[in-house]
Scaffold this active site. Sequence first.
Site, PDB file in Angstrom:
ATOM      1  N   GLY A   1     -10.918 -10.219  46.436  1.00 17.49           N
ATOM      2  CA  GLY A   1     -12.172 -10.558  45.781  1.00 17.49           C
ATOM      3  C   GLY A   1     -12.036 -11.594  44.683  1.00 17.49           C
ATOM      4  O   GLY A   1     -12.820 -11.584  43.717  1.00 17.49           O
TER       5      GLY A   1
ATOM      6  N   HIS B   1     -22.762 -12.008  38.456  1.00 17.00           N
ATOM      7  CA  HIS B   1     -22.776 -10.565  38.671  1.00 17.00           C
ATOM      8  C   HIS B   1     -23.948 -10.230  39.580  1.00 17.00           C
ATOM      9  O   HIS B   1     -24.775 -11.085  39.915  1.00 17.00           O
ATOM     10  CB  HIS B   1     -22.873  -9.808  37.348  1.00 17.00           C
ATOM     11  CG  HIS B   1     -21.562  -9.680  36.640  1.00 17.00           C
ATOM     12  ND1 HIS B   1     -20.525  -8.914  37.143  1.00 17.00           N
ATOM     13  CD2 HIS B   1     -21.114 -10.201  35.465  1.00 17.00           C
ATOM     14  CE1 HIS B   1     -19.491  -8.982  36.315  1.00 17.00           C
ATOM     15  NE2 HIS B   1     -19.827  -9.761  35.296  1.00 17.00           N
TER      16      HIS B   1
ATOM     17  N   ASP C   1     -23.815  -5.838  44.719  1.00 18.13           N
ATOM     18  CA  ASP C   1     -22.425  -5.398  44.754  1.00 18.13           C
ATOM     19  C   ASP C   1     -22.117  -4.514  45.952  1.00 18.13           C
ATOM     20  O   ASP C   1     -21.127  -4.736  46.658  1.00 18.13           O
ATOM     21  CB  ASP C   1     -22.080  -4.633  43.477  1.00 18.13           C
ATOM     22  CG  ASP C   1     -21.757  -5.545  42.305  1.00 18.13           C
ATOM     23  OD1 ASP C   1     -21.736  -6.772  42.495  1.00 18.13           O
ATOM     24  OD2 ASP C   1     -21.540  -5.028  41.191  1.00 18.13           O
TER      25      ASP C   1
ATOM     26  N   ARG D   1      -3.892 -20.823  46.078  1.00 23.50           N
ATOM     27  CA  ARG D   1      -2.948 -21.295  45.048  1.00 23.50           C
ATOM     28  C   ARG D   1      -1.782 -20.331  44.872  1.00 23.50           C
ATOM     29  O   ARG D   1      -0.675 -20.745  44.491  1.00 23.50           O
ATOM     30  CB  ARG D   1      -3.675 -21.501  43.722  1.00 23.50           C
ATOM     31  CG  ARG D   1      -4.638 -22.697  43.739  1.00 23.50           C
ATOM     32  CD  ARG D   1      -5.073 -23.077  42.337  1.00 23.50           C
ATOM     33  NE  ARG D   1      -5.878 -22.043  41.711  1.00 23.50           N
ATOM     34  CZ  ARG D   1      -7.209 -21.940  41.839  1.00 23.50           C
ATOM     35  NH1 ARG D   1      -7.863 -22.801  42.627  1.00 23.50           N
ATOM     36  NH2 ARG D   1      -7.873 -20.995  41.215  1.00 23.50           N
TER      37      ARG D   1
ATOM     38  N   ASP E   1       3.263  -8.689  40.762  1.00 20.62           N
ATOM     39  CA  ASP E   1       2.920  -9.807  39.888  1.00 20.62           C
ATOM     40  C   ASP E   1       2.867 -11.058  40.773  1.00 20.62           C
ATOM     41  O   ASP E   1       3.891 -11.621  41.138  1.00 20.62           O
ATOM     42  CB  ASP E   1       3.975  -9.962  38.793  1.00 20.62           C
ATOM     43  CG  ASP E   1       3.640 -11.094  37.831  1.00 20.62           C
ATOM     44  OD1 ASP E   1       2.666 -11.836  38.092  1.00 20.62           O
ATOM     45  OD2 ASP E   1       4.355 -11.248  36.824  1.00 20.62           O
TER      46      ASP E   1
END
Length: 345
Positions: free
Chosen positions: A84, A127, A157, A92, A61
């Site tokens: 990615g 996308h 992709d 951050r 986490d």
Amino acid sequence: MPGPLHGLSVLEFAGIGPGPFCAMVLADLGAEVTRLDRPGAPPRDPRDVALRGRHATASLDLKRAEDVERALALCETADALIEGFRPGVMERLGLGPDSVHARNPRLVYGRMTGWGQHGPMAHMAGHDINYIGLSGALHAMGREGQPPAPPLNLVGDYGGGGLLLALGILAALLERGQSGQGQVVDAAMVDGAALLMAPIYGMLARGRWQPGRARNLLDGAAPFYDSYACACGGFLAVGPIEPAFFAQMLRILGLPEDAFADRMDPARWPVQKARLAGAFAARTRDEWAAAFAGTDACVTPILSMAEAPQDPHLRARGTFQEVEGVVQPTPAPRFSRSESLLRRG
């Protein structure tokens, strides 16, 4: 022998699409890839082929300081990292390149995004279809008078994204052998899609490519480079560009060569395509496949995903394998001394 990347340690921060594909390619070639998943992520489904070959998985986490520290500790012994997220997210979280390189300056930091780490669109969502659309690739694909046809998500992709990230990581690792230092690899799908179009942009610059769809040698306009329907409803891939190959195709079809003497004249292409279409429609796909087998006519059946693994040539090469009950492509390319565990198994 183990794969050529045996001994290479890679951390993969869980994502979708090109990042996992890049990790799969590296794992296929022998790298030890550890996937760092989010808490509550389901166990790997063997049907998710892009997740094969992972050395291990860990649940982190990254909103918890202790799990960020665990990730940094894993980075200390890794050779490469794949992430990615959108630009700035890893920074951050305290896992950006500066933080990681402070712990391991030799690590190669692979970043996979759609628009890249900088530029006016860097923080926008997107996308595959968006990246190949902006790069000029999508505009060239499809039939005349119809909207551009998406080529699945192979160009942005996987070809322009995941594969080029894998190449970039390996190039940076090779350079590290000389400098002793890692670096950041900024792989953007929009850049990769544009790069894949380099030969076509070259043809355009030389006046050998006409803007628009289905007007050129390789985009379905030419009678000798297209797909044709057969009597059974199946299709053939037809690509005898060279004169000798084209002549061989005509002989098997029983068509006169003089009817196609001016086959490089685009003005004649519609009539010639109609002639070929009529000939191919007279027999079934498999009948034509048998007629063209073993020839240089460059005519082959268009197989479905269910049919392809059963093709005699692909079976002879072991192009597909069944792993955990799932039929899937085996790793590529092949090496004379090194093999992936999947191919060996």
